[in-house]
Scaffold this active site. Sequence first.
Site, mmCIF file in Angstrom:
data_model
loop_
_atom_site.group_PDB
_atom_site.id
_atom_site.type_symbol
_atom_site.label_atom_id
_atom_site.label_comp_id
_atom_site.label_asym_id
_atom_site.label_seq_id
_atom_site.Cartn_x
_atom_site.Cartn_y
_atom_site.Cartn_z
ATOM 1 N N ASN A 7 0.879 -1.170 0.000
ATOM 2 C CA ASN A 7 0.000 0.000 0.000
ATOM 3 C C ASN A 7 0.913 1.216 0.000
ATOM 4 O O ASN A 7 1.443 1.606 1.038
ATOM 5 C CB ASN A 7 -0.886 -0.058 1.257
ATOM 6 C CG ASN A 7 -1.865 1.088 1.313
ATOM 7 O OD1 ASN A 7 -1.798 2.021 0.498
ATOM 8 N ND2 ASN A 7 -2.776 1.035 2.267
ATOM 9 N N GLY A 217 -13.927 4.743 9.583
ATOM 10 C CA GLY A 217 -12.574 4.892 10.125
ATOM 11 C C GLY A 217 -12.263 6.375 10.176
ATOM 12 O O GLY A 217 -13.148 7.183 10.484
ATOM 13 N N ASN A 218 -11.022 6.749 9.844
ATOM 14 C CA ASN A 218 -10.761 8.188 9.681
ATOM 15 C C ASN A 218 -11.548 8.717 8.498
ATOM 16 O O ASN A 218 -12.113 9.799 8.528
ATOM 17 C CB ASN A 218 -9.264 8.429 9.477
ATOM 18 C CG ASN A 218 -8.555 8.569 10.799
ATOM 19 O OD1 ASN A 218 -9.044 9.273 11.689
ATOM 20 N ND2 ASN A 218 -7.436 7.902 10.950
ATOM 21 N N GLY A 219 -11.548 7.925 7.414
ATOM 22 C CA GLY A 219 -12.458 8.193 6.301
ATOM 23 C C GLY A 219 -13.692 7.335 6.506
ATOM 24 O O GLY A 219 -13.581 6.220 7.031
ATOM 25 N N ASP A 290 -9.893 12.067 16.230
ATOM 26 C CA ASP A 290 -10.069 10.730 16.818
ATOM 27 C C ASP A 290 -11.363 10.718 17.642
ATOM 28 O O ASP A 290 -11.471 11.413 18.659
ATOM 29 C CB ASP A 290 -8.858 10.403 17.701
ATOM 30 C CG ASP A 290 -8.883 8.971 18.196
ATOM 31 O OD1 ASP A 290 -9.982 8.449 18.498
ATOM 32 O OD2 ASP A 290 -7.807 8.371 18.281
ATOM 33 N N ARG A 292 -12.557 8.716 19.695
ATOM 34 C CA ARG A 292 -12.439 8.355 21.125
ATOM 35 C C ARG A 292 -12.221 9.594 21.982
ATOM 36 O O ARG A 292 -12.848 9.746 23.028
ATOM 37 C CB ARG A 292 -11.244 7.405 21.335
ATOM 38 C CG ARG A 292 -11.519 6.010 20.871
ATOM 39 C CD ARG A 292 -10.249 5.224 20.793
ATOM 40 N NE ARG A 292 -9.389 5.721 19.717
ATOM 41 C CZ ARG A 292 -8.377 5.052 19.188
ATOM 42 N NH1 ARG A 292 -8.086 3.869 19.662
ATOM 43 N NH2 ARG A 292 -7.659 5.543 18.218
ATOM 44 N N GLU A 341 -15.782 -0.954 14.139
ATOM 45 C CA GLU A 341 -15.450 -2.219 14.813
ATOM 46 C C GLU A 341 -15.456 -2.083 16.329
ATOM 47 O O GLU A 341 -15.446 -3.087 17.034
ATOM 48 C CB GLU A 341 -14.050 -2.685 14.368
ATOM 49 C CG GLU A 341 -14.018 -3.145 12.930
ATOM 50 C CD GLU A 341 -12.600 -3.275 12.374
ATOM 51 O OE1 GLU A 341 -11.642 -3.389 13.164
ATOM 52 O OE2 GLU A 341 -12.469 -3.249 11.144
ATOM 53 N N GLU A 390 -8.451 -5.560 4.668
ATOM 54 C CA GLU A 390 -8.179 -5.094 3.305
ATOM 55 C C GLU A 390 -6.926 -5.738 2.721
ATOM 56 O O GLU A 390 -6.889 -6.080 1.547
ATOM 57 C CB GLU A 390 -8.043 -3.567 3.305
ATOM 58 C CG GLU A 390 -9.395 -2.886 3.460
ATOM 59 C CD GLU A 390 -9.283 -1.409 3.787
ATOM 60 O OE1 GLU A 390 -8.832 -1.084 4.903
ATOM 61 O OE2 GLU A 390 -9.637 -0.596 2.933
#
Length: 406
Positions: A7, A217-219, A290, A292, A341, A390
């Site tokens: 990646n 996720g972040n995206g 984030d 959290r 998740e 992924e």
Amino acid sequence: MKILVLNAGSSSHKSCLFDLTQASDASLAPSPIWRATLDWTHAEGQVELSAETESGSALNQSLPITDKAEGIAAMLNTLVEGETQVLDSLSDIDGVGHRVVHGGRDYVDSVRIDSDVKAAIQRLIPLAPAHNPANLQGIHAIEAILGDIPQVAVFDTAFHAQMPAAAATYPGPYAWIDQGIQRYGFHGTSHRYVAQRAANLLGRDLADLKLITCHLGNGCSLAAVKNGHSIDTTMGFTPLEGLMMGSRSGSVDPGILIHLIRQEGYSGDRLDQLLNKESGLKGISGISNDLRLVIDAMEQGHDRAKLAVEMFLHRLRREIGSMLASLGGLDALVFTAGIGENSALIWQQACEPFAFLGLNLQDNLGRSAADQDIATPDSSIRVLVIHTQEEWAIAQACLKSCSNLP
Ligand code: ADP
């Protein structure tokens, strides 16, 4: 079979090696036997190389390297030398799978890389200026290091490439279609993987299911998956459309951009920075991208953090509703990626408005290392939490393309 996954990004390179010889159940992702990262953001003129093996050996080094191909060579060297050695020779690698962000409308699946595929990735650079050049650089670096090894491109856009025209076309001028300005969608490898995994968990054929997959996720993006194909998704021409994200705005009235250009003299670069890096959870909360940290601040009474979480949920619910309309029914809602998740608060709050459809969640929900069904036994719609894989999906696609060789 040893399959390397690469990646290649603009500021980091991530790679891992799967040994597929012993994988018995193709639906369960094994751990890679080696993984490594190159981080180019630490210090000028240096790259941080870290590598670790499945058995726990690890190394971290700062190297005086600025050339990306040289960095990739150093990273792959940790496969055959030192504490993280897992191969006798790099020639033991049977194929390389690349994550490629943009495959345009032509690629509906992963493809063996040849000169035409490289030309297509090059041609698509204007649509993904930050990613496609880095992906191409990774392909060339592997050619230089490993020679004529089978390489496979796995496109983020491919899973969405068969979206119906009504979902894929923007209601701008008709000429946009010829200019390639249309909705492509992203996170396709993740949406495809979790959709197939959902079918396995449910013991059903993917071709018979209606699913909404939520990659948070972040995206963040959603996909409406019908008969195994993505028929709608929230990201569009770029990964900026749709849901509110970590630091990306998601969809906003395009009139705001016209206003900022006319009244404030904003440049394209300034708008890019604003919408991609200074918006979303980070922009509204003023705390972090984030979730959290934003939830922690909300629980301590921080007003902007509360607004950010409420907005994130409002937009998530609204988009789940629109995917529901595109599907005309729903067998399962699937949550995946960092937020999807792990966050019971997001599962509960995102599902709450759909209780009128008979969708009910269990009480006392919590994170689990295993994929889980969090709906009550009598819920009319299953709700699955699936860990996205992924890299494993890229390795599988590479294996498939390599085995199809004449
Ligand atoms: P990326 O999109 O960069 O691959 P990830 O899928 O790893 O990112 O997701 C990262 C995000 O997941 C973090 O920014 C964080 O907001 C979120 N996240 C991780 N764990 C939790 C959690 N327990 N509760 C809420 N959000 C979480």
